[in-house]
Design a protein around this motif. Structure first.
Motif, PDB file in Angstrom:
ATOM      1  N   PRO A 116      36.515  20.686 -76.213  1.00 11.13           N
ATOM      2  CA  PRO A 116      36.943  19.036 -75.432  1.00 11.13           C
ATOM      3  C   PRO A 116      37.803  18.961 -76.960  1.00 11.13           C
ATOM      4  N   TYR A 117      39.084  19.754 -77.416  1.00 14.76           N
ATOM      5  CA  TYR A 117      39.624  19.085 -79.190  1.00 14.76           C
ATOM      6  C   TYR A 117      40.777  19.689 -79.072  1.00 14.76           C
ATOM      7  N   GLY A 118      41.862  18.584 -79.180  1.00 11.77           N
ATOM      8  CA  GLY A 118      43.156  19.276 -79.377  1.00 11.77           C
ATOM      9  C   GLY A 118      43.473  20.370 -80.727  1.00 11.77           C
ATOM     10  N   VAL A 119      44.677  20.917 -80.977  1.00  6.03           N
ATOM     11  CA  VAL A 119      44.410  21.721 -82.097  1.00  6.03           C
ATOM     12  C   VAL A 119      45.933  21.247 -82.783  1.00  6.03           C
ATOM     13  N   GLY A 120      45.240  21.519 -84.092  1.00  9.13           N
ATOM     14  CA  GLY A 120      46.305  21.355 -85.253  1.00  9.13           C
ATOM     15  C   GLY A 120      46.257  21.953 -86.533  1.00  9.13           C
ATOM     16  N   ARG A 145      42.978   7.778 -79.268  1.00  4.27           N
ATOM     17  CA  ARG A 145      42.958   8.976 -79.979  1.00  4.27           C
ATOM     18  C   ARG A 145      41.349   9.547 -79.801  1.00  4.27           C
ATOM     19  N   ILE A 146      42.060  11.098 -80.740  1.00  2.00           N
ATOM     20  CA  ILE A 146      40.848  12.516 -80.113  1.00  2.00           C
ATOM     21  C   ILE A 146      40.441  13.360 -80.564  1.00  2.00           C
ATOM     22  N   PRO A 147      39.824  14.201 -80.918  1.00  2.00           N
ATOM     23  CA  PRO A 147      39.065  14.906 -82.017  1.00  2.00           C
ATOM     24  C   PRO A 147      40.274  16.365 -82.190  1.00  2.00           C
ATOM     25  N   VAL A 148      40.205  16.500 -83.219  1.00  2.00           N
ATOM     26  CA  VAL A 148      41.242  17.492 -83.381  1.00  2.00           C
ATOM     27  C   VAL A 148      40.929  18.956 -84.448  1.00  2.00           C
ATOM     28  N   THR A 149      40.724  19.890 -83.624  1.00  2.00           N
ATOM     29  CA  THR A 149      39.648  20.900 -85.096  1.00  2.00           C
ATOM     30  C   THR A 149      41.582  21.517 -85.194  1.00  2.00           C
ATOM     31  N   CYS A 150      40.860  22.838 -85.697  1.00  2.00           N
ATOM     32  CA  CYS A 150      42.542  24.155 -86.288  1.00  2.00           C
ATOM     33  C   CYS A 150      41.195  25.166 -85.837  1.00  2.00           C
ATOM     34  N   ILE A 151      42.087  26.134 -86.225  1.00  2.00           N
ATOM     35  CA  ILE A 151      41.965  27.525 -85.249  1.00  2.00           C
ATOM     36  C   ILE A 151      40.822  28.044 -86.237  1.00  2.00           C
ATOM     37  N   ASP A 152      41.022  28.227 -87.373  1.00  2.00           N
ATOM     38  CA  ASP A 152      40.566  28.176 -88.192  1.00  2.00           C
ATOM     39  C   ASP A 152      38.821  27.943 -88.130  1.00  2.00           C
ATOM     40  N   ASP A 153      38.953  26.810 -88.481  1.00  2.00           N
ATOM     41  CA  ASP A 153      37.647  26.377 -88.613  1.00  2.00           C
ATOM     42  C   ASP A 153      36.328  27.295 -86.940  1.00  2.00           C
ATOM     43  N   VAL A 154      36.975  26.652 -85.398  1.00  2.00           N
ATOM     44  CA  VAL A 154      36.452  27.082 -84.268  1.00  2.00           C
ATOM     45  C   VAL A 154      36.610  28.853 -84.594  1.00  2.00           C
ATOM     46  N   VAL A 155      37.018  29.495 -85.679  1.00  2.00           N
ATOM     47  CA  VAL A 155      36.712  31.197 -85.395  1.00  2.00           C
ATOM     48  C   VAL A 155      35.475  30.997 -86.065  1.00  2.00           C
ATOM     49  N   SER A 156      35.485  30.524 -87.829  1.00  2.00           N
ATOM     50  CA  SER A 156      34.028  30.566 -88.384  1.00  2.00           C
ATOM     51  C   SER A 156      32.425  29.785 -87.294  1.00  2.00           C
ATOM     52  N   HIS A 157      32.939  28.578 -86.641  1.00  2.00           N
ATOM     53  CA  HIS A 157      31.784  27.894 -86.441  1.00  2.00           C
ATOM     54  C   HIS A 157      31.158  28.795 -85.643  1.00  2.00           C
ATOM     55  N   GLU A 158      31.686  29.530 -84.528  1.00  2.00           N
ATOM     56  CA  GLU A 158      31.393  30.414 -83.420  1.00  2.00           C
ATOM     57  C   GLU A 158      31.028  31.589 -83.482  1.00  2.00           C
TER      58      GLU A 158
END
Length: 244
Positions: A116-120, A145-158
């Motif tokens: 449930p995030y935007g990506v930036g 306002r929405i929460p935004v993540t970045c792909i590198d953080d998602v890859v690390s977190h998952e």
């Protein structure tokens, strides 16, 4: 090959309405715009034959998942051994997405994780225009306002040990999202399908950004619909680099 306007309209009209709502396509029932379904399933706008073709067992990121049509298309392609992460920050759209996923769940399709995030380029909160349907986007003129993540953080977190494919259609935010995927591109060399029609400088800027991150990427450009939009940049690490 680009479809003629007449053929395209025929494809849209040939979609069968399901009595439970939505349209039937490829053994699925999806609540979504007919043109989006035709682009995704009939024209396969995120598939470029013999260059970037999502395959069984891949891990895929669907950035800008809208109502889940591309996530479902990917889930069929990847099969039960694959995984799909579908990013959709707009709550009303995400509710339709989740309904579409629940209504089409199947053991022979890849599991789909809704993000449930935007990506930036970096995580944080950003203003968002959420009232433009498929054109909703991160923008300073946004009303929420929405929460935004970045792909590198998602890859690390998952704890992902591979990323094979990244699709992006986020209304001009693609370059920023790729800046937040540099570690992932360097580590895994995922195939890319990036929309490059939202801003005049998208194509040269995005090619330059990818080349700066990994010089061994090669590129193809594809446009399958009869409209002005939907131009997709495909990229993959050269076969000679993959053999090293």
């Amino acid at each position: 090959a680009r479809e003629s306007r007449l053929n395209y309209e025929h494809l849209c009209q040939s979609l069968h309405r399901a009595k439970e709502g939505g349209y039937r396509t490829c053994n699925l029932v999806i609540r979504c715009d007919p043109t989006v379904l035709v682009d995704t399933f009939a024209l396969e706008q995120y598939n470029l034959k013999e260059f970037v073709e999502p395959s069984r067992g891949w891990v895929a990121l669907d950035v800008g998942a809208y109502k889940g049509e591309t996530a479902l298309w990917l889930a069929q392609k990847l099969g039960s051994s694959g995984r799909v992460f579908a990013f959709e920050p707009n709550p009303p759209t995400r509710a339709v997405l989740q309904s579409n996923l629940q209504g089409n769940a199947s053991s022979d399709m890849a599991p789909i994780v809704v993000m449930p995030y935007g990506v930036g380029a970096m995580p944080g909160m950003q203003l968002f225009v959420g009232t433009a349907g498929a054109g909703s986007l991160i923008d300073n003129a946004g009303e929420s306002r929405i929460p935004v993540t970045c792909i590198d953080d998602v890859v690390s977190h998952e704890n992902l040990d591979r990323v094979d494919f990244i699709k992006m259609d986020i209304e001009g935010g693609e370059a920023d999202a790729l800046k937040g995927a540099r570690v992932t591109m360097k580590a895994f060399g995922p195939r890319l399908a990036i929309c490059v029609y939202h801003k005049p400088r998208d194509l040269p800027d995005i090619v330059a950004l990818i080349r700066e991150t990994r010089p061994d990427y090669e590129f193809r450009l594809s446009h399958k619909s009869p409209g002005l939009g939907d131009t997709v940049l495909f990229a993959r690490v050269s076969m000679s680099s993959r053999d090293l």
